[in-house]
Design a protein around this motif. Structure first.
Motif, PDB file in Angstrom:
ATOM      1  N   TRP A   1      21.425  54.777  30.952  1.00  0.00           N
ATOM      2  CA  TRP A   1      22.381  54.762  29.834  1.00  0.00           C
ATOM      3  C   TRP A   1      23.735  54.246  30.321  1.00  0.00           C
ATOM      4  CZ3 TRP A   1      25.195  59.627  27.740  1.00  0.00           C
ATOM      5  CH2 TRP A   1      25.788  59.353  26.493  1.00  0.00           C
TER       6      TRP A   1
ATOM      7  N   ALA B   1      25.178  51.010  28.532  1.00  0.00           N
ATOM      8  CA  ALA B   1      26.280  51.241  27.585  1.00  0.00           C
ATOM      9  C   ALA B   1      27.375  52.067  28.246  1.00  0.00           C
ATOM     10  CB  ALA B   1      25.752  51.930  26.334  1.00  0.00           C
TER      11      ALA B   1
ATOM     12  N   THR C   1      30.654  51.994  28.253  1.00  0.00           N
ATOM     13  CA  THR C   1      31.839  52.385  27.482  1.00  0.00           C
ATOM     14  C   THR C   1      31.549  53.566  26.558  1.00  0.00           C
ATOM     15  OG1 THR C   1      31.302  50.732  25.780  1.00  0.00           O
ATOM     16  CG2 THR C   1      32.827  50.073  27.539  1.00  0.00           C
ATOM     17  N   ALA C   2      30.286  53.758  26.176  1.00  0.00           N
ATOM     18  CA  ALA C   2      29.911  54.911  25.351  1.00  0.00           C
ATOM     19  C   ALA C   2      29.498  56.086  26.223  1.00  0.00           C
ATOM     20  CB  ALA C   2      28.769  54.539  24.400  1.00  0.00           C
TER      21      ALA C   2
ATOM     22  N   ILE D   1      31.436  60.324  27.292  1.00  0.00           N
ATOM     23  CA  ILE D   1      30.642  61.489  26.900  1.00  0.00           C
ATOM     24  C   ILE D   1      30.334  62.359  28.110  1.00  0.00           C
ATOM     25  CG2 ILE D   1      28.348  62.198  26.074  1.00  0.00           C
ATOM     26  CD1 ILE D   1      28.513  59.891  24.064  1.00  0.00           C
TER      27      ILE D   1
ATOM     28  N   THR E   1      26.132  63.959  21.791  1.00  0.00           N
ATOM     29  CA  THR E   1      25.674  62.606  21.486  1.00  0.00           C
ATOM     30  C   THR E   1      25.362  62.453  19.998  1.00  0.00           C
ATOM     31  OG1 THR E   1      23.481  63.345  22.202  1.00  0.00           O
ATOM     32  CG2 THR E   1      24.738  62.006  23.744  1.00  0.00           C
TER      33      THR E   1
ATOM     34  N   ASP F   1      23.869  56.976  19.924  1.00  0.00           N
ATOM     35  CA  ASP F   1      23.727  57.142  21.379  1.00  0.00           C
ATOM     36  C   ASP F   1      22.259  57.306  21.756  1.00  0.00           C
ATOM     37  OD1 ASP F   1      26.530  57.116  21.865  1.00  0.00           O
ATOM     38  OD2 ASP F   1      26.645  59.223  21.280  1.00  0.00           O
TER      39      ASP F   1
END
Length: 460
Positions: A327, A331, A333-334, A338, A345, A349
């Motif tokens: 993950w 991704a 930046t996401a 978190i 999430t 997500d």
């Protein structure tokens, strides 16, 4: 004395002797359990054994729902290997397709490959012959029903399930929201009775289409006995779902069944087995999912909101840290905020994580007026070979409870439907284990809404 159990179909009066006008001894609620002691004309002598002291009285026969061990079947079941049986005719088959085949004289085209091979080898009886014999045994009723649906212009939309219900003498149903029984298949006609979700109506198998209705165009003919009155009329078909009579093994009134309806010793999924999960348990943290995400972040961080990542890991058949690492790579930046901020999430997500492991997915979006979240909705989705990540409520100790304000992702693995409810088997990341709950504990059975993703699992 031969005692059979039954359920009150709706709110009913218990009379002092076998006369509908006799004094009322007690009022029973819908789905209240009774023991049927004997038949007396059009009435039954019953005992409400859950009451203290027990109450005995008389009710109309039609007011009690009982199992029918000798129920007639429209078509025989076909025996496959290992004791498996399948219907000879699919319930969803359009009548027009069936009639065209019936007149052809050909073998049944709806056979599993193994059964078709058995027919050709002379080891299995002809399914086509068995089906045609079943129709011949109800020839006059069959022709009358065909005439009925043809006169309505329904031959292309009617299904063989309707015929099965007629031959079986009806089917028990329940309505997922309150509505009226109408005299005609139109909500502008008179409505002599209300149906509530706990009521059990009986669908006769007869169907009507009303193109003039703005929304509810398909109607079922139903019967209902409520407070000593027998009602027959028309009900909006899309509000109805089959009522599954409980058995001693599935009855939700027996608490011990929760531990018996599923074999949890045989996991449906490959549960995450990261060393960090054992470390969380040994450290005495409240949940197995409260793990250190150093392996993804690069520095020590105990994360408390990894339920979504645990669900993805279980469905993908991998551990949690590989999910986090993949993950972060796909991704960042996401994922990084978190993980760094101990946040939860979203569905988006979860989609990104699933795609990183080439797991297809489809929105699980139940809405009462479109696709209500009911036991049948779950069953139909599960029967496609998928499981569902869904958002539920959970207590601070990890017990699933829809009304809790603590939100949590779980994986719905299976459901055994019972009455208008059922037993739900799910994977709960909180303690990284499979658990069983009543349907109403997991889902909001008032709003009939829910959100999540349908996902084909990687089986262990």
């Amino acid at each position: 004395m031969n005692v059979q159990s039954g359920l009150a179909r709706s709110s009913i009066n218990l009379r002092s002797h076998p006369d509908p006008k006799a004094p009322v001894v007690e009022a029973l609620g819908p789905q209240e359990r009774v023991e049927v002691l004997e038949e007396v004309g059009d009435m039954l002598k019953v005992r409400a054994s859950n009451w203290q002291p027990e109450v005995t009285g008389y009710v109309l026969k039609s007011a009690i729902v009982m199992s029918q061990p000798s129920r007639k079947e429209a078509f025989p079941k076909l025996d496959l290997e290992h004791g498996i049986q399948v219907p000879a005719v699919p319930a969803s088959l359009p009548v027009s397709v069936f009639v065209s085949w019936l007149d052809s004289g050909e073998e049944s085209p709806w056979l599993p490959t193994s059964y078709a091979d058995g027919i050709r080898a002379g080891k299995k009886p002809s399914a086509g012959e068995l089906i045609r014999q079943a129709i011949s045994s109800y020839r006059s009723e069959w022709e009358g029903w065909l005439e009925e649906i043809r006169s309505q212009g329904r031959e292309s939309v009617a299904t063989m399930d309707e015929w099965s219900v007629i031959v079986g003498g009806g089917r028990e149903m329940w309505s997922f929201r309150p509505e009226r029984i109408f005299v005609q298949p139109s909500q502008s006609s008179a409505a002599p009775a209300w149906v509530v979700p706990k009521d059990v109506v009986r669908w006769t198998g007869h169907v009507r289409l009303n193109p003039q209705e703005p929304k509810y165009k398909t109607w079922y003919e139903v019967t209902l006995t409520k407070l000593d009155r027998e009602f027959r009329g028309w009900y909006k078909a899309s509000l109805l779902e089959e009522f599954i009579l409980p058995t001693p093994e599935t009855d939700m009134a027996i608490p011990e069944n929760k531990e018996r309806v599923f074999d949890l010793s045989r996991p449906r999924l490959r549960l995450p087995a990261d060393p960090e999960i054992d470390e969380a348990r040994k450290a005495g943290r409240n949940a197995a999912q409260f793990i250190d995400v150093r392996g993804a972040l690069g520095w020590s961080k105990i994360h408390h909101n990894l339920c979504g990542q645990f669900c993805v890991a279980a469905l993908a058949g991998v551990d949690v840290l590989p999910v986090l690492q993949q993950w972060m790579a796909s991704a960042p930046t996401a994922a990084r905020p978190i993980l760094e901020n101990d946040s939860g999430t979203s569905v988006l997500d979860l989609q990104v994580m699933l795609e990183a492991f080439q797991k297809s997915h489809e929105f699980f979006r139940a809405e009462a007026s479109v696709a209500p979240l009911t036991p049948a909705y779950l069953r139909n989705g599960l029967d496609t070979g998928r499981m569902a990540i869904v958002g539920v409520g959970i207590t601070s100790t990890g017990v699933v409870k829809w009304s809790s304000h603590i939100r949590h992702w779980v994986v719905i693995e299976d459901i055994i439907r019972v009455g208008n409810s059922g037993w739900v088997r799910l994977y709960n990341p909180f303690q990284n284990q499979e658990e069983v709950y009543p349907f109403e504990v997991v889902f909001d059975s008032v709003s009939r809404a829910g959100i999540g993703l349908w996902v084909p699992p990687t089986l262990p």
